[in-house]
Design an enzyme around this catalytic site. Sequence first.
Site, PDB file in Angstrom:
ATOM      1  N   ASP A 146       0.843  -1.203   0.000  1.00  0.00           N
ATOM      2  CA  ASP A 146       0.000   0.000   0.000  1.00  0.00           C
ATOM      3  C   ASP A 146       0.879   1.254   0.000  1.00  0.00           C
ATOM      4  OD1 ASP A 146      -2.556  -1.587   0.606  1.00  0.00           O
ATOM      5  OD2 ASP A 146      -1.253  -2.124   2.266  1.00  0.00           O
ATOM      6  N   HIS A 193      -4.750  -3.384   6.206  1.00  0.00           N
ATOM      7  CA  HIS A 193      -4.517  -3.626   4.773  1.00  0.00           C
ATOM      8  C   HIS A 193      -5.875  -3.979   4.165  1.00  0.00           C
ATOM      9  CE1 HIS A 193      -2.884  -4.936   0.997  1.00  0.00           C
ATOM     10  NE2 HIS A 193      -3.322  -6.169   1.165  1.00  0.00           N
TER      11      HIS A 193
HETATM   12  N1  NAD Z   1      -0.640  -8.155   2.122  1.00  0.00           N
HETATM   13  C1  NAD Z   1      -0.560  -7.894   0.832  1.00  0.00           C
HETATM   14  O1  NAD Z   1      -0.176  -6.792   0.429  1.00  0.00           O
HETATM   15  C2  NAD Z   1      -0.924  -8.935  -0.192  1.00  0.00           C
HETATM   16  C3  NAD Z   1      -0.700  -8.672  -1.549  1.00  0.00           C
HETATM   17  C4  NAD Z   1      -1.045  -9.639  -2.492  1.00  0.00           C
HETATM   18  C5  NAD Z   1      -1.597 -10.854  -2.086  1.00  0.00           C
HETATM   19  N2  NAD Z   1      -1.796 -11.071  -0.758  1.00  0.00           N
HETATM   20  C6  NAD Z   1      -2.337 -12.354  -0.286  1.00  0.00           C
HETATM   21  O2  NAD Z   1      -1.297 -13.339  -0.356  1.00  0.00           O
HETATM   22  C7  NAD Z   1      -1.886 -14.627  -0.364  1.00  0.00           C
HETATM   23  C8  NAD Z   1      -1.233 -15.505  -1.427  1.00  0.00           C
HETATM   24  O3  NAD Z   1      -1.496 -15.010  -2.717  1.00  0.00           O
HETATM   25  P1  NAD Z   1      -1.039 -15.797  -4.023  1.00  0.00           P
HETATM   26  O4  NAD Z   1      -1.425 -14.958  -5.185  1.00  0.00           O
HETATM   27  O5  NAD Z   1       0.357 -16.274  -3.890  1.00  0.00           O
HETATM   28  O6  NAD Z   1      -2.049 -17.047  -3.940  1.00  0.00           O
HETATM   29  P2  NAD Z   1      -1.877 -18.493  -4.630  1.00  0.00           P
HETATM   30  O7  NAD Z   1      -3.208 -19.158  -4.524  1.00  0.00           O
HETATM   31  O8  NAD Z   1      -1.225 -18.378  -5.953  1.00  0.00           O
HETATM   32  O9  NAD Z   1      -0.845 -19.217  -3.672  1.00  0.00           O
HETATM   33  C9  NAD Z   1      -1.151 -19.521  -2.355  1.00  0.00           C
HETATM   34  C10 NAD Z   1      -0.391 -20.780  -2.009  1.00  0.00           C
HETATM   35  O10 NAD Z   1      -0.529 -20.992  -0.625  1.00  0.00           O
HETATM   36  C11 NAD Z   1      -0.621 -22.394  -0.419  1.00  0.00           C
HETATM   37  N3  NAD Z   1      -1.180 -22.645   0.908  1.00  0.00           N
HETATM   38  C12 NAD Z   1      -2.471 -22.612   1.298  1.00  0.00           C
HETATM   39  N4  NAD Z   1      -2.580 -22.939   2.596  1.00  0.00           N
HETATM   40  C13 NAD Z   1      -1.322 -23.141   3.048  1.00  0.00           C
HETATM   41  C14 NAD Z   1      -0.780 -23.534   4.289  1.00  0.00           C
HETATM   42  N5  NAD Z   1      -1.556 -23.781   5.352  1.00  0.00           N
HETATM   43  N6  NAD Z   1       0.558 -23.667   4.395  1.00  0.00           N
HETATM   44  C15 NAD Z   1       1.364 -23.444   3.342  1.00  0.00           C
HETATM   45  N7  NAD Z   1       0.908 -23.095   2.117  1.00  0.00           N
HETATM   46  C16 NAD Z   1      -0.425 -22.953   1.978  1.00  0.00           C
HETATM   47  C17 NAD Z   1      -1.487 -22.879  -1.577  1.00  0.00           C
HETATM   48  O11 NAD Z   1      -1.340 -24.274  -1.795  1.00  0.00           O
HETATM   49  C18 NAD Z   1      -0.947 -22.039  -2.711  1.00  0.00           C
HETATM   50  O12 NAD Z   1       0.115 -22.685  -3.401  1.00  0.00           O
HETATM   51  C19 NAD Z   1      -3.388 -14.390  -0.569  1.00  0.00           C
HETATM   52  O13 NAD Z   1      -4.063 -14.485   0.674  1.00  0.00           O
HETATM   53  C20 NAD Z   1      -3.451 -12.968  -1.101  1.00  0.00           C
HETATM   54  O14 NAD Z   1      -4.692 -12.352  -0.845  1.00  0.00           O
HETATM   55  C21 NAD Z   1      -1.478 -10.144   0.178  1.00  0.00           C
HETATM   56  O1  LMR Z   2      -6.307  -7.072  -2.786  1.00  0.00           O
HETATM   57  C1  LMR Z   2      -6.057  -8.260  -2.652  1.00  0.00           C
HETATM   58  O2  LMR Z   2      -6.924  -9.106  -2.391  1.00  0.00           O
HETATM   59  C2  LMR Z   2      -4.645  -8.752  -2.824  1.00  0.00           C
HETATM   60  C3  LMR Z   2      -3.691  -7.894  -2.088  1.00  0.00           C
HETATM   61  O3  LMR Z   2      -4.040  -7.744  -0.750  1.00  0.00           O
HETATM   62  C4  LMR Z   2      -3.477  -6.554  -2.735  1.00  0.00           C
HETATM   63  O4  LMR Z   2      -3.525  -5.550  -2.041  1.00  0.00           O
HETATM   64  O5  LMR Z   2      -3.207  -6.531  -3.952  1.00  0.00           O
END
Ligand code: NAD
Ligand code: LMR
Length: 337
Positions: A161, A189
């Site tokens: 962010d 967030h």
């Molecule tokens: N905070 C932020 O700024 C931010 C930004 C982008 C995405 N995210 C979040 O990050 C997370 C991951 O996103 P992504 O695009 O990589 O998703 P994705 O679905 O591509 O990958 C997630 C992975 O996590 C694995 N997983 C699920 N449960 C698990 C566990 N208990 N232990 C270990 N691995 C596990 C899944 O098998 C999968 O491979 C999501 O929750 C998304 O919303 C947060």
């Molecule tokens: O917005 C989402 O769900 C993914 C991530 O937290 C983001 O900010 O891009």
Amino acid sequence: MAAKKPITVTLTGAGGQIGYALLFRIASGAMLGPDAPMRLNLLEIPQGVRAAEGAALELQDSAFPLLSHVEVYDDPKAAFAGANVALLVGARPRTAGMERGDLLAANGGIFGPQGEAINAGAADDVRVVVVGNPANTNALIAAAHAPDVPSDRFTALTRLDHNRALGQLAMAVDTPVGDLRGVTIWGNHSATQFPDVAHATAAGDPVPALLAARFGGVDGAREWLVDDFIPRVAKRGAEIIEVRGSSSVASAASATIDHVRDWVAGTPEGWTSAAVVSDGSYGVPEGLVCSFPVESTGGAWHIRQGLEVDAFAAERIAASVAELEEEREAVRALGLL
Ligand SMILES: NC(=O)c1ccc[n+]([C@@H]2O[C@H](COP(=O)([O-])OP(=O)(O)OC[C@H]3O[C@@H](n4cnc5c(N)ncnc54)[C@H](O)[C@@H]3O)[C@@H](O)[C@H]2O)c1
Ligand SMILES: O=C(O)C[C@H](O)C(=O)O
């Protein structure tokens, strides 16, 4: 000279999108520096193990000089044993039409067992960053399950962010992003977060004055902030989902690298934003994992004190803090805290 002991980095969700974008930058040295050898512990659920194994093969094929070892696990206790840095990415992403808080029930259950595993076996200096959404409250859950780990080691990612705010602001005041200082993301967030530029400068000039000049006065600048900048940054995740078809990946990985790099190496150029466990600063109830202006010195985040918070900012921060309190109540009701 004795070889340096490798730093153990545990990455959850290593078979997922962000995991794939993170691994190669970590192994290149972008996160821990060019002199820090590392070993990577990749944690997945059984369905994700093959994808993580594939990434591990590609890491071998990349011949990163700093990478001493890669191991894939599906058991949190084994994966977090000896971890110095724990990147908690593994969780389901939201899809179009969802708020991040809607993921609490689906994802919250992941973070208690991982907190316990960190408590049981991580290194004494472990630093944890939660990326999986809803990141702040997932970090709260993990910290609550790790009573022997100091709570200031648990953080959640709001650097994405922060970087988004820098990107939007740089365009508005026509300044290179690297000249901007003093931007803060407050709160959750989520769409309630408050991106705050009241104390920001661009190459030393106050941003509020630059915005007033650009938007025809103080009222025009306020209008731009309220109607354009704040919602654009706060809802950027949803915009990415809409445009890309799935949630942010490379920018999220990049922000995670920035967060850990600054935590370890310091922030000599001024504060950044991270969600840390509140000590009551700025009236945020103690214990909530809330985004603040933070500086890193001596390998620890410190909340930047003494910033003036006007009535507008106070109202915005209070709204996001209220949402964090609601999320805490929701996970209590789910038995996750
Ligand atoms: N905070 C932020 O700024 C931010 C930004 C982008 C995405 N995210 C979040 O990050 C997370 C991951 O996103 P992504 O695009 O990589 O998703 P994705 O679905 O591509 O990958 C997630 C992975 O996590 C694995 N997983 C699920 N449960 C698990 C566990 N208990 N232990 C270990 N691995 C596990 C899944 O098998 C999968 O491979 C999501 O929750 C998304 O919303 C947060
Ligand atoms: O917005 C989402 O769900 C993914 C991530 O937290 C983001 O900010 O891009």
